[in-house]
Each structure stands twice: as structure tokens, then as C-alpha cells.
Design a protein around this motif. Structure first.
Motif, PDB file in Angstrom:
ATOM      1  N   PRO A 127       0.822  -1.220   0.000  1.00  0.00           N
ATOM      2  CA  PRO A 127       0.000   0.000   0.000  1.00  0.00           C
ATOM      3  C   PRO A 127       0.845   1.254   0.000  1.00  0.00           C
ATOM      4  CG  PRO A 127      -0.083  -1.095   2.145  1.00  0.00           C
ATOM      5  CD  PRO A 127       0.621  -2.031   1.211  1.00  0.00           C
ATOM      6  N   ALA A 128       0.454   2.218  -0.819  1.00  0.00           N
ATOM      7  CA  ALA A 128       1.221   3.455  -0.941  1.00  0.00           C
ATOM      8  C   ALA A 128       1.053   4.358   0.263  1.00  0.00           C
ATOM      9  CB  ALA A 128       0.809   4.199  -2.214  1.00  0.00           C
ATOM     10  N   SER A 129      -0.023   4.205   1.023  1.00  0.00           N
ATOM     11  CA  SER A 129      -0.258   5.058   2.180  1.00  0.00           C
ATOM     12  C   SER A 129      -0.898   4.227   3.270  1.00  0.00           C
ATOM     13  CB  SER A 129      -1.167   6.232   1.804  1.00  0.00           C
ATOM     14  OG  SER A 129      -2.425   5.763   1.352  1.00  0.00           O
ATOM     15  N   GLY A 130      -1.170   4.873   4.414  1.00  0.00           N
ATOM     16  CA  GLY A 130      -1.861   4.187   5.491  1.00  0.00           C
ATOM     17  C   GLY A 130      -0.953   3.401   6.404  1.00  0.00           C
ATOM     18  N   ALA A 131       0.306   3.876   6.622  1.00  0.00           N
ATOM     19  CA  ALA A 131       1.203   3.174   7.531  1.00  0.00           C
ATOM     20  C   ALA A 131       0.626   3.173   8.947  1.00  0.00           C
ATOM     21  CB  ALA A 131       2.595   3.805   7.508  1.00  0.00           C
ATOM     22  N   GLY A 132       0.237   4.340   9.465  1.00  0.00           N
ATOM     23  CA  GLY A 132      -0.562   4.437  10.668  1.00  0.00           C
ATOM     24  C   GLY A 132       0.007   3.850  11.940  1.00  0.00           C
ATOM     25  N   SER A 133       1.319   3.742  12.058  1.00  0.00           N
ATOM     26  CA  SER A 133       1.892   3.173  13.280  1.00  0.00           C
ATOM     27  C   SER A 133       3.293   3.717  13.468  1.00  0.00           C
ATOM     28  CB  SER A 133       1.954   1.641  13.190  1.00  0.00           C
ATOM     29  OG  SER A 133       2.794   1.243  12.126  1.00  0.00           O
ATOM     30  N   ALA A 134       3.829   3.478  14.660  1.00  0.00           N
ATOM     31  CA  ALA A 134       5.239   3.800  14.867  1.00  0.00           C
ATOM     32  C   ALA A 134       6.043   2.852  13.981  1.00  0.00           C
ATOM     33  CB  ALA A 134       5.621   3.619  16.337  1.00  0.00           C
ATOM     34  N   GLY A 135       6.746   3.392  13.013  1.00  0.00           N
ATOM     35  CA  GLY A 135       7.400   2.557  12.017  1.00  0.00           C
ATOM     36  C   GLY A 135       6.488   2.331  10.823  1.00  0.00           C
ATOM     37  N   PHE A 284      12.692   2.728  14.602  1.00  0.00           N
ATOM     38  CA  PHE A 284      11.479   2.807  13.790  1.00  0.00           C
ATOM     39  C   PHE A 284      10.946   4.232  13.664  1.00  0.00           C
ATOM     40  CE2 PHE A 284      10.455   1.840  18.206  1.00  0.00           C
ATOM     41  CZ  PHE A 284       9.668   2.934  18.539  1.00  0.00           C
ATOM     42  N   HIS A 285      11.469   5.176  14.457  1.00  0.00           N
ATOM     43  CA  HIS A 285      10.792   6.474  14.534  1.00  0.00           C
ATOM     44  C   HIS A 285      10.959   7.300  13.258  1.00  0.00           C
ATOM     45  CE1 HIS A 285       8.602   9.646  16.346  1.00  0.00           C
ATOM     46  NE2 HIS A 285       9.608  10.480  16.424  1.00  0.00           N
ATOM     47  N   GLY A 286      12.138   7.357  12.690  1.00  0.00           N
ATOM     48  CA  GLY A 286      12.299   7.943  11.360  1.00  0.00           C
ATOM     49  C   GLY A 286      12.106   9.437  11.252  1.00  0.00           C
ATOM     50  N   ILE A 287      12.233  10.187  12.358  1.00  0.00           N
ATOM     51  CA  ILE A 287      12.006  11.630  12.274  1.00  0.00           C
ATOM     52  C   ILE A 287      13.069  12.312  11.410  1.00  0.00           C
ATOM     53  CG2 ILE A 287      13.260  12.008  14.446  1.00  0.00           C
ATOM     54  CD1 ILE A 287      10.342  14.098  12.958  1.00  0.00           C
ATOM     55  N   ASP A 370       2.414   6.015  21.198  1.00  0.00           N
ATOM     56  CA  ASP A 370       1.682   7.264  21.430  1.00  0.00           C
ATOM     57  C   ASP A 370       2.199   8.446  20.624  1.00  0.00           C
ATOM     58  OD1 ASP A 370       4.025   7.409  22.858  1.00  0.00           O
ATOM     59  OD2 ASP A 370       3.093   7.872  24.793  1.00  0.00           O
ATOM     60  N   VAL A 371       3.221   8.257  19.803  1.00  0.00           N
ATOM     61  CA  VAL A 371       3.652   9.275  18.835  1.00  0.00           C
ATOM     62  C   VAL A 371       4.130   8.575  17.569  1.00  0.00           C
ATOM     63  CG1 VAL A 371       4.324  11.049  20.519  1.00  0.00           C
ATOM     64  CG2 VAL A 371       6.001   9.352  19.788  1.00  0.00           C
ATOM     65  N   GLN A 372       4.122   9.310  16.467  1.00  0.00           N
ATOM     66  CA  GLN A 372       4.538   8.767  15.175  1.00  0.00           C
ATOM     67  C   GLN A 372       5.247   9.855  14.375  1.00  0.00           C
ATOM     68  OE1 GLN A 372       1.212   6.823  13.182  1.00  0.00           O
ATOM     69  NE2 GLN A 372       0.161   6.546  15.120  1.00  0.00           N
ATOM     70  N   SER A 373       6.089   9.449  13.452  1.00  0.00           N
ATOM     71  CA  SER A 373       6.765  10.428  12.586  1.00  0.00           C
ATOM     72  C   SER A 373       6.203  10.432  11.176  1.00  0.00           C
ATOM     73  CB  SER A 373       8.269  10.133  12.523  1.00  0.00           C
ATOM     74  OG  SER A 373       8.520   8.925  11.808  1.00  0.00           O
ATOM     75  N   PHE A 374       5.483   9.357  10.785  1.00  0.00           N
ATOM     76  CA  PHE A 374       4.904   9.231   9.440  1.00  0.00           C
ATOM     77  C   PHE A 374       5.964   9.372   8.341  1.00  0.00           C
ATOM     78  CE2 PHE A 374       1.300  10.478  12.084  1.00  0.00           C
ATOM     79  CZ  PHE A 374       0.367   9.505  11.739  1.00  0.00           C
ATOM     80  N   SER A 375       7.110   8.739   8.540  1.00  0.00           N
ATOM     81  CA  SER A 375       8.157   8.798   7.511  1.00  0.00           C
ATOM     82  C   SER A 375       7.714   8.113   6.219  1.00  0.00           C
ATOM     83  CB  SER A 375       9.459   8.170   8.031  1.00  0.00           C
ATOM     84  OG  SER A 375       9.240   6.845   8.488  1.00  0.00           O
ATOM     85  N   TRP A 376       6.898   7.058   6.334  1.00  0.00           N
ATOM     86  CA  TRP A 376       6.365   6.401   5.123  1.00  0.00           C
ATOM     87  C   TRP A 376       5.535   7.384   4.312  1.00  0.00           C
ATOM     88  CZ3 TRP A 376       7.100   1.619   2.973  1.00  0.00           C
ATOM     89  CH2 TRP A 376       6.201   1.208   1.993  1.00  0.00           C
ATOM     90  N   GLU A 377       4.700   8.157   5.004  1.00  0.00           N
ATOM     91  CA  GLU A 377       3.878   9.145   4.310  1.00  0.00           C
ATOM     92  C   GLU A 377       4.741  10.274   3.744  1.00  0.00           C
ATOM     93  OE1 GLU A 377       0.818   6.695   5.668  1.00  0.00           O
ATOM     94  OE2 GLU A 377       0.825   8.195   4.091  1.00  0.00           O
ATOM     95  N   ALA A 378       5.779  10.680   4.488  1.00  0.00           N
ATOM     96  CA  ALA A 378       6.625  11.790   4.045  1.00  0.00           C
ATOM     97  C   ALA A 378       7.330  11.473   2.732  1.00  0.00           C
ATOM     98  CB  ALA A 378       7.656  12.130   5.127  1.00  0.00           C
ATOM     99  N   VAL A 379       7.812  10.243   2.596  1.00  0.00           N
ATOM    100  CA  VAL A 379       8.505   9.902   1.354  1.00  0.00           C
ATOM    101  C   VAL A 379       7.510   9.741   0.208  1.00  0.00           C
ATOM    102  CG1 VAL A 379       8.537   7.384   1.634  1.00  0.00           C
ATOM    103  CG2 VAL A 379      10.385   8.508   0.413  1.00  0.00           C
ATOM    104  N   GLY A 380       6.266   9.358   0.528  1.00  0.00           N
ATOM    105  CA  GLY A 380       5.232   9.326  -0.506  1.00  0.00           C
ATOM    106  C   GLY A 380       4.918  10.716  -1.029  1.00  0.00           C
ATOM    107  N   VAL A 381       4.853  11.687  -0.122  1.00  0.00           N
ATOM    108  CA  VAL A 381       4.637  13.075  -0.522  1.00  0.00           C
ATOM    109  C   VAL A 381       5.810  13.566  -1.370  1.00  0.00           C
ATOM    110  CG1 VAL A 381       4.486  15.441   0.351  1.00  0.00           C
ATOM    111  CG2 VAL A 381       3.112  13.637   1.394  1.00  0.00           C
ATOM    112  N   LEU A 382       7.028  13.201  -0.993  1.00  0.00           N
ATOM    113  CA  LEU A 382       8.192  13.608  -1.787  1.00  0.00           C
ATOM    114  C   LEU A 382       8.103  13.046  -3.206  1.00  0.00           C
ATOM    115  CD1 LEU A 382      10.965  14.864  -2.195  1.00  0.00           C
ATOM    116  CD2 LEU A 382      11.976  12.819  -1.147  1.00  0.00           C
ATOM    117  N   GLY A 383       7.665  11.810  -3.343  1.00  0.00           N
ATOM    118  CA  GLY A 383       7.511  11.247  -4.685  1.00  0.00           C
ATOM    119  C   GLY A 383       6.528  12.042  -5.524  1.00  0.00           C
TER     120      GLY A 383
END
Length: 447
Positions: A127-135, A284-287, A370-383
Motif C-alpha cells: 500500500p502506498a499510504s496508510g502506515a498508521g503506526s510507529a514505524g 522505527f521512529h524515522g524523524i 503514542d507518537v509517530q513520525s509518518f516517515s512512510w507518508e513523508a517519502v510518498g509526498v516527496l515522490g
């Protein structure tokens, strides 16, 4: 591609992969030590315990035998749209590269299975989006749960650990942006040349103390060629700041590539087997990766807006000395005015991508995460940012091509190859036509 150390593995490469025997032997020795450590029976997160909020639950021997496969099955909750094939490959290579450090302690057999999958050309639906977790547990569950992999102790949780997918995808997007930066420079230089802009803003002396800017100004000046008698003392700002804008893109790109290296070279696994013991980590945090993806996205957004502004000026006879809207016959023909409108719409869409991905906190797993960085989403936005920048650049390049045709100006030597490539796919513009078709051809073969 023979891999003798982890850093040899490039997620942007399409070559078949072979892991050198000395590296495999080293990894086999680590795996043996990991199995000995697991045999002691001490608690190891995700191996003989549950995951997340269930980590206090100890697993029986029978439960452990199915647990590693279950970790993948129960977390595959994503859906379409799926990553394109090249990004899916980058995810697999990113996972493989982190395994080659030995921190995960997986078997040589699993590593060889991953190599075989990558070399086979098979690409899992991720899936291209919807990581939704730490990591990035959800996309990684899709990446590996659908593959026929034999999993031993600790190998299921190892496949889900860290941010290998975002890191591999970021490496791929960085490679694309490196090429795109060259296109940004060449197209800006062509715009500078075709309007006969004053070359003072590109003088290397104006970059004192900034080597990246100095190199960019030199490239622009060299590509734009000798200065004719300038049409005015100062060109519009969108032309004068080209060096600063593209230097900022290159600087942001350098910083992202450094973050990719840190993510790959650092400890990605958790629990990682380090110096003879299992250590839970926060790899896993990826900030770091998310923040630099966001930074480069913003830099590209600014570059696209400046390109759109230059395109507008290229349609203005007061700036170019050419016919209005670069029409062959202004009045009966509209020229390239609608091409600029497309660039405006693209730039507007771009602005909505520039909200930092990491500015969001959300709890999952009963508060364990209880916190996330959404690095998966960030690289999708960069693409998506890379795609939109290419689209705007193609619009400016089409206008440059027409401006040179109307002006009869000689094309500077450094721009011959670029404009010849344009001419090979864009017929002479002597009347209005569906210019979207020209832009599509430019995007497919030039930009």
C-alpha cells in the motif's frame, strides 16, 4: 551487482544482486549466536512474547512456531493504491540492506530468499499510504506476508522492524531528484538565454561563502552562454533568483541523502542483536528521514512556483520582445497561455503537500505507540513532489522551445542537447493544438 558490504546495495539500482560469500559467512556466524541466545529462554520482544500492548504475554513453544508468520498476516490491513514496481523493489532492497548489517540476526537462507525475489522481478502489492503506526509495520506486512518465505525464530518481527521501506524509497526519490536538479538548471538557463537576461545575478563572486550556490551560478552562466546586450538592466526576479532556488534544492537533496545514509548505517532493527545481547531500540521512529523528505518537498515546491512565474514572463512581449503568449499569430491563436494555466494549477496542488508530515501525534496499540513520525507518508509526498516539479518544468521547457523558435536566437552550445531532444518530440508550433500531448511526450522522454 556484487555486494561485499551493506553500503554496496543501492535501492535505485536495477542490476541483479549477488551477496559475496565472506559477507554471508559473517551473517551466518551472527545467526548462530542469535539462536544460542534465544535458546536460553529469556524474554525477547516479539519472539517469545506478544507485540505492542501484548508484549507482557509469554508465548508457549507451540505458539512461537506460528507467531512469526502470524505477525505478518494480521497486520496486512492496507489496500490500493499500491506502490509502483520500482518503489516496491526499493522497499525490498531497503529491507535486505538492513539485514546485511547483522543487527536483525536473520538466517542466510532468508537473505538468499529475498535476493531471489528481488532478482526474479516479482513485486508484492504494497500500500502506498496508510502506515498508521510507529514505524511501517502495515506496508512491511504486505511486502513480505505475500511472499513464500520460510521463517525461523525472530525472522517475522525482523521483517517488520524499523523504516527500511521509507529509507529505500527515499533513496530512490533522491536519485530521481538528482537528475531533476540538472533539468531545473538547464531549463532555467535556457529561459535566461532566450530573453537575453543580464548575467550579473549569476556571477560566481556573488556566492561568497556558499560553495553550493557558487557551483550553481557557474552552471547557469556556462549553460546560458555569452551575454548579449541585455534587454534590460534587470530581468524579472524569477530569472534572477534561479541560482539561489536551485542551490537550495541541491542543498536539501544533499541533506536527505545524508539522512538516508544515517538510516541505513544506523540500528534499524528492534530488538537488535548488538554486542551479544538483544536491545530494544527506537530505530522505527524515522524523524530524521521524515523531516528531510519534508524539507526537500518544500524546496521543490518553491522551485516549481519560480518556474511557473518564469513561464508567465516568457509569454510577455515586454520581457521577451516576442509575440504575445508566444503565439505564431497572436489574436487568432492563443499561443501557450493555457500551458501556463496548467502550471499554475500544478503549483497550487503542490502547496497542499508542504505541511510537514511529522506534525501529527496519534495513539495506537492501547497507548503503547503514542507518537509517530509518518516517515512512510513523508517519502510518498516527496515522490508526488518530484512528479509535480517535473510537470511544471516540462511546461516551462515547452515555452522555451517556442521562444527560441520565434526569436531566431542562436542556441548556446551547452543547451544544444536539451533543445535537440525537445525538437525530436515536439513538432514546430505554428498553430494552436492540444499542447497536453506535447507535454506528455516531454515528460516521457526529456524531463
Amino acid at each position: 551487482m556484487l555486494i561485499t558490504e551493506p553500503s554496496d546495495l543501492d535501492p535505485a539500482s536495477t542490476e541483479p544482486i549477488t551477496i559475496g560469500r565472506p559477507l554471508l559467512d559473517h551473517l551466518a556466524s551472527i545467526r548462530s549466536a542469535v539462536l544460542d541466545a534465544l535458546a536460553s529462554g529469556g524474554p525477547v520482544y516479539g519472539v517469545n512474547t506478544g507485540m505492542g500492548a501484548l508484549s507482557k504475554h509469554r508465548l508457549t513453544d507451540d505458539e512461537q512456531r506460528v507467531h512469526q508468520r502470524n505477525l505478518l498476516l494480521g497486520r496486512a490491513v492496507g489496500g490500493p493504491p499500491w506502490l509502483p514496481a520500482d518503489e516496491a523493489r526499493a522497499v525490498l532492497i531497503g529491507r535486505l540492506r538492513t539485514f546485511l548489517t547483522g543487527d536483525a540476526g536473520v538466517s542466510v537462507e532468508l537473505i538468499q530468499q529475498l535476493v531471489a525475489v528481488i532478482n526474479s522481478g516479482r513485486r508484492p502489492a504494497i500500500p502506498a499510504s496508510g502506515a498508521g503506526s510507529a514505524g511501517e509495520i502495515i506496508p512491511l506486512a504486505h511486502a513480505f506476508g505475500s511472499l513464500d518465505l520460510d521463517l525461523g525464530p525472530k525472522e517475522g518481527i525482523a521483517l517488520l522492524a524499523g523504516i527500511p521501506g521509507a529509507t529505500g524509497r527515499a533513496a530512490l526519490q533522491a536519485s530521481r531528484t538528482r537528475r531533476l536538479a540538472g533539468q531545473l538548471t538547464a531549463v532555467a538557463a535556457a529561459s535566461i538565454a532566450v530573453i537575453g537576461a543580464n548575467r550579473d545575478p549569476y556571477h560566481p563572486l556573488a556566492a561568497r561563502g556558499d560553495d553550493v550556490l557558487g557551483a550553481e551560478l557557474t552552471r547557469l552562466r556556462d549553460l546560458a552562454g555569452p551575454e548579449p546586450d541585455p534587454r534590460s538592466l534587470q530581468a524579472p526576479v524569477s530569472f534572477r533568483v534561479a541560482g539561489h532556488v536551485i542551490a537550495h534544492v541541491r542543498r536539501s537533496l544533499d541533506q536527505l541523502e545524508a539522512a538516508v545514509d544515517r538510516a541505513f548505517d544506523g540500528v534499524n532493527d528492534s530488538p537488535a542483536y548488538l554486542d551479544g545481547e538483544f536491545i530494544g531500540t527506537a530505530g522505527f521512529h524515522g524523524i530524521d528521514l521524515a523531516a528531510h523528505c519534508d524539507h526537500l518537498t518544500a524546496a521543490l515546491a518553491h522551485a516549481a512556483e519560480v518556474s511557473t512565474a518564469r513561464l508567465h514572463r516568457l509569454l510577455d512581449p515586454a520581457v521577451t520582445g516576442l509575440s504575445a503568449q508566444l503565439a505564431h499569430e497572436p489574436g487568432p491563436q492563443a499561443g501557450l497561455v493555457a500551458v501556463h494555466k496548467r502550471a499554475v494549477a500544478t503549483s497550487h496542488a503542490f502547496r497542499r503537500l508542504t505541511l510537514p508530515s511529522a506534525i501529527s501525534t496519534a495513539e495506537t496499540s492501547n497507548g503503547q505507540e503514542d507518537v509517530q513520525s509518518f516517515s512512510w507518508e513523508a517519502v510518498g509526498v516527496l515522490g508526488e513532489a518530484v512528479r509535480l516539479t517535473r510537470e511544471v518544468t516540462a511546461c516551462e521547457l515547452l515555452a522555451v522551445h517556442q521562444a527560441f523558435a520565434l526569436s531566431k536566437r542562436p542556441i548556446p552550445g551547452g543547451l544544444h542537447e536539451l533543445l535537440r531532444a525537445v525538437a525530436n518530440v515536439v513538432p514546430p508550433i505554428e498553430a494552436d493544438r492540444p499542447f497536453g500531448e506535447d507535454l506528455t511526450r516531454l515528460l516521457e522522454s526529456v524531463v
